[in-house]
Design an enzyme around this catalytic site. Sequence first.
Site, PDB file in Angstrom:
ATOM      1  N   ARG A 222       0.827  -1.223   0.000  1.00  0.00           N
ATOM      2  CA  ARG A 222       0.000   0.000   0.000  1.00  0.00           C
ATOM      3  C   ARG A 222       0.853   1.261   0.000  1.00  0.00           C
ATOM      4  O   ARG A 222       0.604   2.185  -0.779  1.00  0.00           O
ATOM      5  CB  ARG A 222      -0.970   0.011   1.180  1.00  0.00           C
ATOM      6  CG  ARG A 222      -2.103  -0.986   1.022  1.00  0.00           C
ATOM      7  CD  ARG A 222      -2.975  -1.028   2.248  1.00  0.00           C
ATOM      8  NE  ARG A 222      -2.158  -1.520   3.362  1.00  0.00           N
ATOM      9  CZ  ARG A 222      -2.494  -1.402   4.636  1.00  0.00           C
ATOM     10  NH1 ARG A 222      -3.608  -0.789   4.974  1.00  0.00           N
ATOM     11  NH2 ARG A 222      -1.739  -1.888   5.582  1.00  0.00           N
TER      12      ARG A 222
ATOM     13  N   ASN B  22      -6.108  -2.487   1.774  1.00  0.00           N
ATOM     14  CA  ASN B  22      -6.142  -3.937   1.879  1.00  0.00           C
ATOM     15  C   ASN B  22      -7.594  -4.382   1.924  1.00  0.00           C
ATOM     16  O   ASN B  22      -8.469  -3.629   2.375  1.00  0.00           O
ATOM     17  CB  ASN B  22      -5.455  -4.412   3.166  1.00  0.00           C
ATOM     18  CG  ASN B  22      -3.948  -4.421   3.061  1.00  0.00           C
ATOM     19  OD1 ASN B  22      -3.390  -4.377   1.974  1.00  0.00           O
ATOM     20  ND2 ASN B  22      -3.277  -4.472   4.202  1.00  0.00           N
TER      21      ASN B  22
END
Length: 135
Positions: free
Chosen positions: A60, A78
Amino acid sequence: MFPSIPATASRVLLPANAAASRRAMAAAAAASATPPPPQQPAPKAVRVVVKGRVQGVFFRDWTVETARALGLAGWVRNRRDGTVEALLSGDPAKVDEMISRRLPVGPPAAAVTSVLPSPADPLDPSEGFQRKATA
């Protein structure tokens, strides 16, 4: 050969509006000589789901850094199923680069097995690129 003009002859003056008209025509010609600025392509937006070993490997944060470097807007998060989801919005060439060249590789510890894109609505570029909580 040429008839001489006596020094005492008066000069012919153009009316003030004729001189202004000539200046306006010259300005218009100069403006039309410069090409118009290139137009920005319409923004493109794509939602992607990235599968593989993509959680717990800095994916990320890497996506945020990479997307910002490309000038994209959107977000990344996520998902509970172990995938990473992202919305990428901006210049079509930059969105395509992110999907086809950057995401399939990911950060060094990642092992991407697939990138599944789907169309989305473009975002305002001023929103920037954010990291979201798990969904």
